[in-house]
Write a protein that holds these residues in place. Sequence first.
Motif, PDB file in Angstrom:
ATOM      1  N   GLU A 240      29.640  36.024  44.775  1.00 21.83           N
ATOM      2  CA  GLU A 240      30.715  36.264  43.972  1.00 21.83           C
ATOM      3  C   GLU A 240      30.871  37.752  44.208  1.00 21.83           C
ATOM      4  OE1 GLU A 240      32.069  36.965  39.145  1.00 21.83           O
ATOM      5  OE2 GLU A 240      30.268  35.960  39.640  1.00 21.83           O
ATOM      6  N   GLU A 241      32.129  38.065  44.602  1.00 26.31           N
ATOM      7  CA  GLU A 241      32.501  39.569  44.966  1.00 26.31           C
ATOM      8  C   GLU A 241      32.942  40.166  43.630  1.00 26.31           C
ATOM      9  OE1 GLU A 241      35.231  42.173  47.892  1.00 26.31           O
ATOM     10  OE2 GLU A 241      36.027  40.136  47.659  1.00 26.31           O
ATOM     11  N   ILE A 242      32.305  41.399  43.425  1.00 31.01           N
ATOM     12  CA  ILE A 242      32.661  42.480  42.318  1.00 31.01           C
ATOM     13  C   ILE A 242      33.031  43.532  42.575  1.00 31.01           C
ATOM     14  CG2 ILE A 242      31.400  43.421  40.595  1.00 31.01           C
ATOM     15  CD1 ILE A 242      29.001  41.405  40.642  1.00 31.01           C
ATOM     16  N   GLY A 243      34.367  43.909  42.000  1.00 32.75           N
ATOM     17  CA  GLY A 243      35.104  44.914  42.565  1.00 32.75           C
ATOM     18  C   GLY A 243      34.579  45.992  41.786  1.00 32.75           C
ATOM     19  N   LYS A 244      34.942  47.334  42.277  1.00 29.50           N
ATOM     20  CA  LYS A 244      34.416  48.700  41.831  1.00 29.50           C
ATOM     21  C   LYS A 244      34.658  48.601  40.232  1.00 29.50           C
ATOM     22  CE  LYS A 244      34.889  53.624  42.336  1.00 29.50           C
ATOM     23  NZ  LYS A 244      35.623  54.678  42.982  1.00 29.50           N
TER      24      LYS A 244
ATOM     25  N   PRO B 116      35.799  35.433  46.020  1.00 30.56           N
ATOM     26  CA  PRO B 116      36.314  37.089  46.048  1.00 30.56           C
ATOM     27  C   PRO B 116      36.760  37.539  45.116  1.00 30.56           C
ATOM     28  CG  PRO B 116      37.950  35.524  47.319  1.00 30.56           C
ATOM     29  CD  PRO B 116      36.748  34.543  46.778  1.00 30.56           C
ATOM     30  N   ASP B 117      37.209  38.890  45.008  1.00 34.34           N
ATOM     31  CA  ASP B 117      37.726  39.665  44.196  1.00 34.34           C
ATOM     32  C   ASP B 117      39.196  39.132  43.819  1.00 34.34           C
ATOM     33  OD1 ASP B 117      37.500  41.238  41.983  1.00 34.34           O
ATOM     34  OD2 ASP B 117      38.067  43.136  42.905  1.00 34.34           O
ATOM     35  N   ALA B 118      39.699  38.662  44.921  1.00 35.01           N
ATOM     36  CA  ALA B 118      41.166  38.021  44.890  1.00 35.01           C
ATOM     37  C   ALA B 118      40.770  36.597  44.964  1.00 35.01           C
ATOM     38  CB  ALA B 118      41.797  38.588  46.080  1.00 35.01           C
ATOM     39  N   SER B 119      41.148  35.870  43.793  1.00 35.79           N
ATOM     40  CA  SER B 119      40.970  34.288  43.855  1.00 35.79           C
ATOM     41  C   SER B 119      41.642  33.382  44.852  1.00 35.79           C
ATOM     42  CB  SER B 119      41.174  34.168  42.417  1.00 35.79           C
ATOM     43  OG  SER B 119      42.473  34.408  41.918  1.00 35.79           O
ATOM     44  N   ASP B 120      42.651  33.964  45.375  1.00 34.65           N
ATOM     45  CA  ASP B 120      43.352  33.180  46.411  1.00 34.65           C
ATOM     46  C   ASP B 120      42.528  32.852  47.752  1.00 34.65           C
ATOM     47  OD1 ASP B 120      43.373  35.859  47.218  1.00 34.65           O
ATOM     48  OD2 ASP B 120      45.613  35.601  48.040  1.00 34.65           O
ATOM     49  N   LYS B 121      41.427  33.396  47.911  1.00 35.15           N
ATOM     50  CA  LYS B 121      40.576  33.274  49.314  1.00 35.15           C
ATOM     51  C   LYS B 121      39.336  32.807  48.842  1.00 35.15           C
ATOM     52  CE  LYS B 121      42.918  37.174  51.510  1.00 35.15           C
ATOM     53  NZ  LYS B 121      42.751  38.415  52.330  1.00 35.15           N
TER      54      LYS B 121
END
Length: 676
Positions: free
Chosen positions: A83-87, A297-302
Amino acid sequence: METGGYSESPTEPKKTKSKATRKPKEAVLKQKSPAEFFAENKNIAGFDNPGKCLYTTVRELVENSLDSAESISELPEVEITIEEIGKSKFNSMIGLVDRERVDEELYDDFETAKAREKRLAKEARTQELQAKNAALGKKVKETQASKGMRSRGEASFYRVTCKDNGRGMPHDDIPNMFGRVLSGTKYGLKQTRGKFGLGAKMALIWSKMSTGLPIEISSSMKGQSYISFCRLDIDIHRNIPHIHLHEKRDNKERWRGAEIQVVIEGNWTTYRSKILHYMRQMAVITPYAQFLFKFAPDASDKNVTIRFARRTDVMPPVPVETKYHPSAVDLLLIKRLISETSKENLLQFLQHEFVNIGKSYAERLIGEMGPDFSPKMAVKSLTSQQIVRIHQLFRQAKFDDPSGDLFECLSPAGEYNLRLGIIKELHPDMVATYSGSAQVFEGHPFMVEAGVSVGGKDVKQGLNIFRFANRIPLLFEQGADVVTRTALKRINWNSYKINQAQDKIGVFVSIVSTKIPFKGTGKEYIGDDISEIASAVKSSIQQCCIQLKSKIVKKIQAREQQERKRNLSKYIPDAAGAIYDVLKEMAQTHASKKQRYEDEDLNVLRKVSAHLITKQTLSEKLAKHVEQVDYEMALEYATQSGVSEEPRETIYLQSLEDGKNFMDFHSPVFAFRLYQ
């Protein structure tokens, strides 16, 4: 004036050093803990850069999960999530408030007006050149969107979670299993996926170095009514766990297994392909396991979700710990064995702590050691000089290689599983597999299994090499590996009817051993300098090629047969029409008495006149004749080529529901299950 070689001149004062000379500091003896050493040399464990750290973390967690499930003979089910975590989200996790930039020029990604003008001019020239190429009909590469300059401090963070259905961990052992480097359950002489007590511990060290966040572990063993939950990090300087929370929670669903969650700095973009290739190759070598891989990803569309389904429930045998071979031990190991042995005298020690030393041979060895040794002497009383003498004799004496039950320390994937894995993931046109017999190098047993496929899905033209060591995919430093060098330089592919440049060739080689002779600190390739392994790899690949040659020859034969039949059949209508016209004209000549025919010729002409022989009947007769001639030619070709074996059809049996009584019969290429 000069006196005694010295000159005195009032105009040239003598240069002198400062009176307060700096004294060198006294050397201070310092000591580093194992955790501190690996933190400073993390590349040894595969943590070279953020991208490689993310890949290695996934790899270590997956392999630990497989080991845990296989240790209790449970079909593995592993779920890995990144799970990508944004800044902003990361800052809120650690309680840090986002702050706007005040001095833009202070930052590394600041772009001056001149640099921006230069970049825009370059982009304009590139677009102009692409427009000209498009007008000329040339292929135009897609331009990537300009991302601008990225700051060195702008990192990407990921939460990696791995869940399995394995053995689980004892409640009290969890802190030391994750928070103390060089402690583990994989020590001992047997085939294992890891031996250094690192793995998840290195992921924790990297997490502490890059994010400062602790690792979270949930675990439950069979029959436990609770789930052990532990949140901890590691005291790197003291190499001890620092426990934040360690408690028991209700296990209402009677779940068994482990779930590990760690937040690290990483780079998904650069190592995406490596991680997915690793998962795919792991699915090849362990077709009895089920993997579910997710990337959020941080952007859920990918989002990325890939399921690697289980193809079989036949698992390799669990490796058992074995004894050391005398030729493969050193002084330190002999001393450790002496300190740990339960045997009292030297004769019993040699018999029971080493393989291939019987009572009579042990007595001969003791007699060769000298008058200071006797079979009944206490093994604990051996001096350092006597231990050196034993070591010297072990290196010089002749010992039989390990054999028979001693190879139970190995656990190869099996030819059946390797074949299934290749078919499941690559869908090749044809595949051949081979499992070699167990051999020995430097006293260590090893076994080589190989598979060669032709064609398939997502396979590039040429050689595609897949390497495995102790059932672990090796993805880096391929060029120097013994498998790569053998496939490229020592196999004459043309002699097996395989085109090395044009065909889609998959070469799979799995090497298992109690000691994999890795080269380099990264342990990503096996050297080409051990003749026993190099010879076994070459022989295994050649055996696969021999099987494929038989199939390819049959395929070529069938294609040529179809081509011959098509060429001959193309002329049947014209030939039948021409023959019928000749026969019809002969029948008319005979009827007008211009020319007389007798016997068989007359019988044929009468059938023509009675319309018993027509153009249609002649076409059917010619078609049958072509079929017969083609079959005879194919048979003669097969006899000359030495191909008499019928092609084998691969059959797979789908397992029935659980709860049935059954008996398994195994062979290298199939498994037969008899249900009662």
